[in-house]
Design a protein around this motif. Structure first.
Motif, PDB file in Angstrom:
ATOM      1  N   GLY A 168       0.782  -1.232   0.000  1.00 49.73           N
ATOM      2  CA  GLY A 168       0.000   0.000   0.000  1.00 49.73           C
ATOM      3  C   GLY A 168       0.809   1.274   0.000  1.00 49.73           C
ATOM      4  O   GLY A 168       0.309   2.327  -0.410  1.00 49.73           O
ATOM      5  N   MET A 221       1.225   3.132  -6.638  1.00 50.87           N
ATOM      6  CA  MET A 221       0.099   2.536  -7.347  1.00 50.87           C
ATOM      7  C   MET A 221      -0.391   1.253  -6.682  1.00 50.87           C
ATOM      8  O   MET A 221      -1.246   0.566  -7.232  1.00 50.87           O
ATOM      9  N   GLY A 222       0.138   0.921  -5.533  1.00 48.73           N
ATOM     10  CA  GLY A 222      -0.354  -0.228  -4.764  1.00 48.73           C
ATOM     11  C   GLY A 222      -0.177  -1.571  -5.425  1.00 48.73           C
ATOM     12  O   GLY A 222      -0.947  -2.502  -5.147  1.00 48.73           O
ATOM     13  N   PRO A 274      -4.970  -3.953  -6.853  1.00 46.88           N
ATOM     14  CA  PRO A 274      -3.934  -3.355  -6.008  1.00 46.88           C
ATOM     15  C   PRO A 274      -4.437  -3.223  -4.584  1.00 46.88           C
ATOM     16  O   PRO A 274      -5.618  -3.453  -4.293  1.00 46.88           O
ATOM     17  N   LEU A 295      -4.252  -0.081  -2.214  1.00 42.66           N
ATOM     18  CA  LEU A 295      -3.854   1.323  -2.210  1.00 42.66           C
ATOM     19  C   LEU A 295      -3.995   1.937  -0.825  1.00 42.66           C
ATOM     20  O   LEU A 295      -4.696   1.400   0.039  1.00 42.66           O
ATOM     21  N   ILE A 345      -1.316   9.253  -9.469  1.00 38.41           N
ATOM     22  CA  ILE A 345      -1.337   8.543  -8.187  1.00 38.41           C
ATOM     23  C   ILE A 345      -2.729   8.695  -7.579  1.00 38.41           C
ATOM     24  O   ILE A 345      -3.227   9.811  -7.423  1.00 38.41           O
ATOM     25  N   THR A 378     -10.785   4.696  -4.613  1.00 35.01           N
ATOM     26  CA  THR A 378      -9.485   4.158  -4.216  1.00 35.01           C
ATOM     27  C   THR A 378      -9.674   2.993  -3.254  1.00 35.01           C
ATOM     28  O   THR A 378      -8.997   1.960  -3.356  1.00 35.01           O
ATOM     29  N   SER A 381      -9.319  -1.457  -3.881  1.00 28.11           N
ATOM     30  CA  SER A 381      -8.432  -2.212  -3.004  1.00 28.11           C
ATOM     31  C   SER A 381      -9.096  -3.438  -2.384  1.00 28.11           C
ATOM     32  O   SER A 381      -8.464  -4.146  -1.599  1.00 28.11           O
TER      33      SER A 381
END
Length: 584
Positions: A376, A380-381, A420, A422, A459, A467, A471
């Motif tokens: 994280g 960009m995770g 990802p 994040l 980002i 976001t 995740s």
């Protein structure tokens, strides 16, 4: 107990440490304000005929009404009313649970919100048990502002955030885990408060030491008895009232008074008896002396991760620069001695770091390839499967799960999740949200990929709800190719660990490790029963020249690899585990 409400037969005693306030009153919903009595040393107390479910706050000045910093529940957000609850009302089902010994631990770190709250995590427990996990580590639950957060911006450490469910639903999760033979660990942040909702600054200024500055402002002053009591009682609450099996203490190197860590551990050990309770540190200081009986069981081995990551990805920016050169030699020290930095100067920090650790058992170190920070905190995770060669990652996974250090997986790692993870927040103050967004992008300005402003604009905004949504792992993905094969790989390795490694772990000690190539290491451990475990791992793209044999092959990541090793060659992207019989 000093902090938080105490239920009595005829009502409740409320207490607050407010040394910076001249007067304090208790306001319970539906009642007239009750002046609190000054009882000495900055403490105020009042009795009220309140019952569970009552909402209450403290008026610490004419224009400031605050929640209880030790509330056991919040009605909504951290800026609103606290809620009185009866911690003894939940009817536990698995009352005979006494925990699991530390050496059996296979950790699985997850974010409760990303997994659907307490109910979502509870539904995952059977599949985690079947995978071979023995302990689920929850990222911090302490109440935070807004409806989503990593958990490291918490401002009420005693309060499980209401966005995840009720306190009883958390207890039901723990209860269910125990019924399945799983331990529950909790990540606790005792080194700082988040930037929004930490009202202690207004009415308890001595809680902080203005002479010591941290990335979060003035340091928490652990020299003060009320401050020590606050966090000790918090830790004990999680262990007693929620029957949590272990605590991971976040970034304890940021606690100025390191002696308090010993005090905390000894108090927990003396007051929580009759069951297995485990204490784990995250400690940049690599303070090996704290990893002793009666104190802490283990420390997150960041040195291990930071050495393995460049070997797998070739990355060397940021703190990876200190680990990227001579990676195999550094990995050998991690496997053979635990910490890489044991008093040597770490260039990235510009100061010495660590204490000698070779005398410690391998179980004093929690090893991982990924965790919430190392994924994280990337711009960009990206997860490791998006950065590393699949065969090399397969070999590294075998090393992780068969190595005698305690292994930890991060949610979704076991099937190579594609989403990802994040950094996300839910701050409602637009100025704070803007500061976090801009600070996040500025943080990566010195990385090659984000030198220009246009690149930094890509980002993700931590405060954007999308976001957080990006995740959330898709657990159904685990059943689809190629993810099902990755999951099967993890499950097979954990079955070997359960059958061959864990029964021999007590009393195990490293017997040395050496680099045998640019990205290859040969390591040995004498196990508790006298058997010798040998692991040869080559994370590089070329073969390594080394000869090793064992009576029994526990695992080879490629067919015929063990025969090649016996002939003097360790193929690329390969891990082999061998076991010699008991010798004593």
């Amino acid at each position: 107990m000093l902090w938080g409400p105490v239920l009595r037969e005829n009502g409740v005693t409320f207490r607050l440490w407010a040394p910076s306030s001249e007067a304090v009153s208790l306001e319970v919903e539906g009642m007239e304000p009750i002046p609190m009595q000054a009882v000495g040393e900055g403490w105020y107390a009042a009795d009220a005929p309140a019952k569970p479910g009552a909402r209450y706050r403290f008026r610490v000045s004419a224009d400031l009404l605050v929640p209880d910093p030790a509330a056991r529940a919040q009605a909504e957000d951290v800026h609103g009313a606290s809620v009185l609850i009866d911690q003894g009302s939940y009817q536990w089902r698995n009352t005979e649970w006494r925990g699991r010994p530390w050496h059996e631990t296979v950790l699985y770190e997850l974010h409760v919100g990303a997994c659907g709250g307490y109910a979502g995590v509870r539904a995952l427990l059977p599949r985690l048990r079947d995978l071979g996990i023995t302990a689920v580590e929850l990222m911090p639950l302490a109440a935070f502002p807004g409806g989503r957060n990593w958990g490291y911006d918490g401002v009420q450490p005693f309060t499980p955030d209401p966005s995840y469910g009720t306190p009883d639903e958390l207890k039901a999760l723990v209860d269910e885990a125990h019924g399945l033979g799983l331990s529950i660990f909790l990540d606790c942040v005792f080194n700082h408060f988040g930037p929004d909702g930490a009202y202690l600054h207004a009415y308890a200024k001595p809680f902080f030491d203005e002479g010591i500055h941290t990335p979060w402002g003035a340091a928490i002053d652990f020299k003060k008895p009320p401050v020590r009591a606050y966090f000790e009682e918090c830790a004990l609450m999680w262990l007693r009232d929620y029957r949590i099996d272990g605590l991971r203490l976040d970034a304890v190197h940021a606690i100025a008074d390191q002696s308090w860590l010993d005090v905390l551990a000894r108090r927990i050990r003396s007051e929580i008896t009759g069951r297995e309770v485990h204490l784990v540190l995250e400690n940049e200081g690599n303070t090996a002396s704290k990893l002793t009986p009666g104190l802490y069981d283990a420390q997150w081995n960041d040195d291990g991760h930071n050495t393995l990551h460049p070997l797998l990805t070739g990355e060397r920016e940021g703190y990876y620069e200190d680990f990227a050169d001579n990676g195999a030699k550094k990995l050998a020290r991690v496997l053979g001695e635990g910490f890489l930095f044991q008093g040597e100067e770490m260039p990235h920090l510009h100061r010495p770091r660590g204490e000698p650790s070779a005398h410690l058992p391998p179980t004093a170190f929690v090893l991982f390839l990924q965790n919430h920070d190392q994924v994280g905190n990337r711009a960009m995770g990206e997860r490791l499967n998006a950065l590393a060669d699949p065969a090399a990652l397969r070999a590294a996974t075998a090393l992780l799960l068969l190595c005698p250090q305690i292994p930890m997986l991060f949610m979704g790692e076991e099937w190579g999740a594609t989403v990802p993870f994040l950094f996300f927040t839910g701050f409602r103050d637009p100025e704070l949200a803007k500061a976090v967004r801009e600070g996040r992008r500025k943080e990566f300005a010195h990385f090659a990929a984000f030198q220009d402003e246009a690149a930094r604009e890509l980002i993700p905004d931590p405060n954007d709800p999308a976001t957080f949504e990006r995740s959330r792992p898709d657990f159904a993905e685990a059943g689809r190719p190629p993810h099902d094969a990755i999951l099967a790989h993890h499950k097979a390795l954990l079955a070997i660990r359960r059958a061959e490694i864990i029964p021999r772990l007590q009393g195990a000690m490293a017997q040395g490790a050496e680099a045998v190539g640019e990205a290859a290491v040969l390591a040995r451990w004498r196990m508790g029963d006298g058997a010798v475990l040998t692991i040869a791992t080559n994370l590089g793209a070329g073969p390594a020249q080394v000869m090793a044999q064992g009576a029994r092959i526990l695992f080879e990541s490629a067919s015929g690899a063990a025969a090649s090793l016996a002939a003097g060659t360790l193929p690329p992207h390969t891990t082999i585990a061998l076991l010699d019989p008991t010798t004593r």
